[in-house]
Design a protein around this motif. Structure first.
Motif, PDB file in Angstrom:
ATOM      1  N   LYS A  20     -19.821   2.018   8.047  1.00 21.60           N
ATOM      2  CA  LYS A  20     -20.983   1.336   7.711  1.00 21.60           C
ATOM      3  C   LYS A  20     -20.656   0.148   6.781  1.00 21.60           C
ATOM      4  O   LYS A  20     -21.535  -0.632   6.509  1.00 21.60           O
ATOM      5  N   ALA A  21     -19.629  -0.045   6.466  1.00 18.65           N
ATOM      6  CA  ALA A  21     -19.323  -1.245   5.321  1.00 18.65           C
ATOM      7  C   ALA A  21     -18.005  -2.282   6.041  1.00 18.65           C
ATOM      8  O   ALA A  21     -16.901  -2.181   5.797  1.00 18.65           O
ATOM      9  N   GLU A  22     -18.265  -2.503   7.401  1.00 15.99           N
ATOM     10  CA  GLU A  22     -17.131  -3.284   8.110  1.00 15.99           C
ATOM     11  C   GLU A  22     -16.580  -4.223   7.413  1.00 15.99           C
ATOM     12  O   GLU A  22     -15.426  -4.589   7.708  1.00 15.99           O
ATOM     13  N   ALA A  23     -17.599  -5.211   6.915  1.00 11.46           N
ATOM     14  CA  ALA A  23     -16.845  -6.474   6.475  1.00 11.46           C
ATOM     15  C   ALA A  23     -17.520  -6.714   4.982  1.00 11.46           C
ATOM     16  O   ALA A  23     -18.264  -6.214   4.420  1.00 11.46           O
ATOM     17  N   GLN A  24     -16.390  -7.322   4.068  1.00 11.76           N
ATOM     18  CA  GLN A  24     -16.839  -7.925   2.613  1.00 11.76           C
ATOM     19  C   GLN A  24     -17.187  -9.425   2.570  1.00 11.76           C
ATOM     20  O   GLN A  24     -16.550 -10.297   2.988  1.00 11.76           O
ATOM     21  N   VAL A  25     -18.669  -9.468   2.500  1.00 12.35           N
ATOM     22  CA  VAL A  25     -19.134 -10.696   2.420  1.00 12.35           C
ATOM     23  C   VAL A  25     -19.916 -10.982   0.904  1.00 12.35           C
ATOM     24  O   VAL A  25     -20.484  -9.918   0.682  1.00 12.35           O
ATOM     25  N   LYS A  30     -24.536 -13.829   2.446  1.00 11.16           N
ATOM     26  CA  LYS A  30     -25.480 -13.136   2.824  1.00 11.16           C
ATOM     27  C   LYS A  30     -26.862 -13.579   3.014  1.00 11.16           C
ATOM     28  O   LYS A  30     -27.616 -13.571   3.878  1.00 11.16           O
ATOM     29  N   LYS A  31     -27.124 -14.209   1.783  1.00 10.70           N
ATOM     30  CA  LYS A  31     -28.494 -14.690   1.666  1.00 10.70           C
ATOM     31  C   LYS A  31     -28.569 -16.123   2.875  1.00 10.70           C
ATOM     32  O   LYS A  31     -29.622 -16.264   3.609  1.00 10.70           O
ATOM     33  N   LYS A  32     -27.614 -16.878   2.992  1.00 10.78           N
ATOM     34  CA  LYS A  32     -27.530 -17.951   3.907  1.00 10.78           C
ATOM     35  C   LYS A  32     -27.682 -17.149   5.486  1.00 10.78           C
ATOM     36  O   LYS A  32     -28.622 -17.813   6.395  1.00 10.78           O
ATOM     37  N   TYR A  33     -26.889 -16.128   5.684  1.00 14.09           N
ATOM     38  CA  TYR A  33     -27.029 -15.670   7.121  1.00 14.09           C
ATOM     39  C   TYR A  33     -28.553 -15.032   7.319  1.00 14.09           C
ATOM     40  O   TYR A  33     -29.173 -15.381   8.291  1.00 14.09           O
ATOM     41  N   ILE A  34     -28.948 -14.387   6.332  1.00 13.48           N
ATOM     42  CA  ILE A  34     -30.378 -13.734   6.557  1.00 13.48           C
ATOM     43  C   ILE A  34     -31.394 -14.918   6.824  1.00 13.48           C
ATOM     44  O   ILE A  34     -32.216 -14.709   7.736  1.00 13.48           O
ATOM     45  N   ASP A  74     -27.918  -9.854  -6.689  1.00 16.16           N
ATOM     46  CA  ASP A  74     -27.147  -8.821  -5.892  1.00 16.16           C
ATOM     47  C   ASP A  74     -27.824  -8.057  -4.758  1.00 16.16           C
ATOM     48  O   ASP A  74     -29.060  -8.606  -4.438  1.00 16.16           O
ATOM     49  N   ASP A  75     -27.378  -7.143  -4.186  1.00 18.38           N
ATOM     50  CA  ASP A  75     -27.624  -6.813  -2.950  1.00 18.38           C
ATOM     51  C   ASP A  75     -29.143  -6.012  -3.266  1.00 18.38           C
ATOM     52  O   ASP A  75     -30.056  -6.208  -2.434  1.00 18.38           O
ATOM     53  N   GLU A  76     -29.425  -5.316  -4.279  1.00 19.04           N
ATOM     54  CA  GLU A  76     -30.562  -4.671  -4.695  1.00 19.04           C
ATOM     55  C   GLU A  76     -31.740  -5.795  -4.808  1.00 19.04           C
ATOM     56  O   GLU A  76     -32.794  -5.616  -4.171  1.00 19.04           O
ATOM     57  N   GLY A  77     -31.510  -6.868  -5.241  1.00 20.40           N
ATOM     58  CA  GLY A  77     -32.289  -8.134  -5.321  1.00 20.40           C
ATOM     59  C   GLY A  77     -32.656  -8.580  -4.025  1.00 20.40           C
ATOM     60  O   GLY A  77     -33.923  -8.706  -3.620  1.00 20.40           O
ATOM     61  N   ILE A  78     -31.776  -8.551  -3.064  1.00 22.62           N
ATOM     62  CA  ILE A  78     -31.922  -8.974  -1.548  1.00 22.62           C
ATOM     63  C   ILE A  78     -32.791  -8.019  -0.866  1.00 22.62           C
ATOM     64  O   ILE A  78     -33.837  -8.216  -0.172  1.00 22.62           O
ATOM     65  N   ALA A 107     -29.436  -5.836   2.635  1.00 22.49           N
ATOM     66  CA  ALA A 107     -28.668  -6.995   2.865  1.00 22.49           C
ATOM     67  C   ALA A 107     -27.594  -6.795   3.792  1.00 22.49           C
ATOM     68  O   ALA A 107     -26.791  -7.922   4.280  1.00 22.49           O
ATOM     69  N   ASN A 108     -27.076  -5.724   4.130  1.00 23.24           N
ATOM     70  CA  ASN A 108     -25.934  -5.605   5.077  1.00 23.24           C
ATOM     71  C   ASN A 108     -26.370  -5.581   6.475  1.00 23.24           C
ATOM     72  O   ASN A 108     -25.504  -5.487   7.490  1.00 23.24           O
ATOM     73  N   ASP A 109     -27.485  -5.637   6.874  1.00 25.92           N
ATOM     74  CA  ASP A 109     -27.917  -6.153   8.222  1.00 25.92           C
ATOM     75  C   ASP A 109     -27.554  -7.319   8.689  1.00 25.92           C
ATOM     76  O   ASP A 109     -27.424  -7.531  10.018  1.00 25.92           O
ATOM     77  N   TYR A 110     -27.037  -8.102   7.852  1.00 29.84           N
ATOM     78  CA  TYR A 110     -26.800  -9.546   8.187  1.00 29.84           C
ATOM     79  C   TYR A 110     -25.767  -9.691   9.471  1.00 29.84           C
ATOM     80  O   TYR A 110     -25.652 -10.172  10.185  1.00 29.84           O
ATOM     81  N   LEU A 111     -24.737  -8.709   9.465  1.00 28.57           N
ATOM     82  CA  LEU A 111     -23.847  -8.603  10.257  1.00 28.57           C
ATOM     83  C   LEU A 111     -23.895  -7.491  11.498  1.00 28.57           C
ATOM     84  O   LEU A 111     -23.841  -7.826  12.652  1.00 28.57           O
ATOM     85  N   HIS A 112     -24.235  -6.490  11.094  1.00 31.24           N
ATOM     86  CA  HIS A 112     -24.263  -5.058  11.753  1.00 31.24           C
ATOM     87  C   HIS A 112     -25.187  -5.124  13.043  1.00 31.24           C
ATOM     88  O   HIS A 112     -24.809  -4.539  14.221  1.00 31.24           O
TER      89      HIS A 112
END
Length: 284
Positions: A20-25, A30-34, A74-78, A107-112
């Motif tokens: 579930k952690a395929e990519a390191q971004v 992450k913000k931009k992609y969301i 951080d991710d928690e803030g997103i 935050a990790n749904d940006y790619l998955h």
């Protein structure tokens, strides 16, 4: 079966993978992609609702989300920002079924939810003793132990995807969207953009030595598998067929019979059946 009977290459959505952690971004990417994703959906929803009150609620919630995301550190803030946006839209009566495509949950749904892959092992013509097979690849991508692998020329397969020979009798209508192809980077370095992230994995997977075909899912769709139409010359692209090392002799014989039946029905006038090989991977 899809490859042989329908000339389609199946690509699986990232969140169907065990890792579930395929990519390191990084955070800003992450913000931009969301936000890009949210803007994409907002433009279509606002023009399609026909309801001024609903449109205003959507726009206000999205503008508030953008403000929250700008201050997230951080991710928690997103994740907190996304939760607030979901809550605001639900209070306006927005249908829950539309929320997930509009605004990701974490935050990790940006790619998955937006990329689908077909994962392969490389074999080099310049190194005849190397093999695309590995124990790890069989266990990862054929978890049932029952399956086959096809050997292709990578660039020929890419051309067959990007420039398929269309067959009107099958309802083909136009070219497929762009396909990304490349080797996976196992350095553990943070990806600079989303396309790099598609080809990034953590270092302890480096024994896979993986290459990938990747495609952005249209509109962040929710089908677990999407397909790319292939050239009519598909049978000419298949160089070898290899059976899983975890199959019994009876299972292998059954699979061979099925493949030969399909081949004789569809491809006898195009190409002879490729070489069928037993796996060289030893059972653990």
């Amino acid at each position: 079966m899809d490859l042989l009977t329908h000339r389609r290459l199946p690509l699986s959505r990232v969140d169907t993978f065990s890792d579930k952690a395929e990519a390191q971004v990084g955070l800003e990417l992450k913000k931009k992609y969301i936000l890009d994703r949210v803007d994409w959906y907002t433009q279509r929803l606002v023009s399609a609702t026909g309801n001024v009150q609903a449109d205003n609620a959507i726009v206000q919630s999205i503008e508030a989300l953008k403000g929250y995301l700008e201050t997230a550190s951080d991710d928690e803030g997103i994740n907190a920002s996304l939760e607030i946006a979901h809550g605001n839209l639900k209070q306006t009566g927005f249908k829950s079924a539309l929320l997930r495509p509009l605004i990701p949950v974490s935050a990790n749904d940006y790619l998955h939810e937006w990329y689908c892959f077909s994962c392969c092992g490389p074999n080099s013509d310049s190194e005849p003793n190397t093999s695309a097979e590995s124990y790890l690849m069989w266990k990862t991508y054929v978890p049932s132990g029952k399956g086959v692998s096809f050997t292709f020329n990578s660039l020929e397969l890419l051309r067959a995807i990007e420039d398929p020979a269309y067959d009107a009798s099958l309802g083909d209508t136009g070219p497929e969207p762009h396909i990304y192809f490349g080797k996976v980077d196992y350095s553990g370095q943070e990806a600079c953009d989303i396309e790099d992230a598609v080809f990034s994995k953590r270092a302890y997977y480096k024994d896979e030595n993986e290459v990938r075909y990747a495609k952005r899912s249209p509109g962040g769709g929710y089908e677990p598998v999407i397909y790319c139409d292939l050239s009519l010359s598909l049978p000419l692209l298949i160089q070898e067929i290899t059976f899983s090392p975890f199959m019994s002799r009876w299972e292998v014989d059954t699979y061979i019979e099925v493949i030969e039946t399909i081949w004789h029905k569809h491809f006898d006038d195009v190409a002879s059946i490729p070489q069928i090989l037993a796996s060289q991977v030893e059972r653990a």
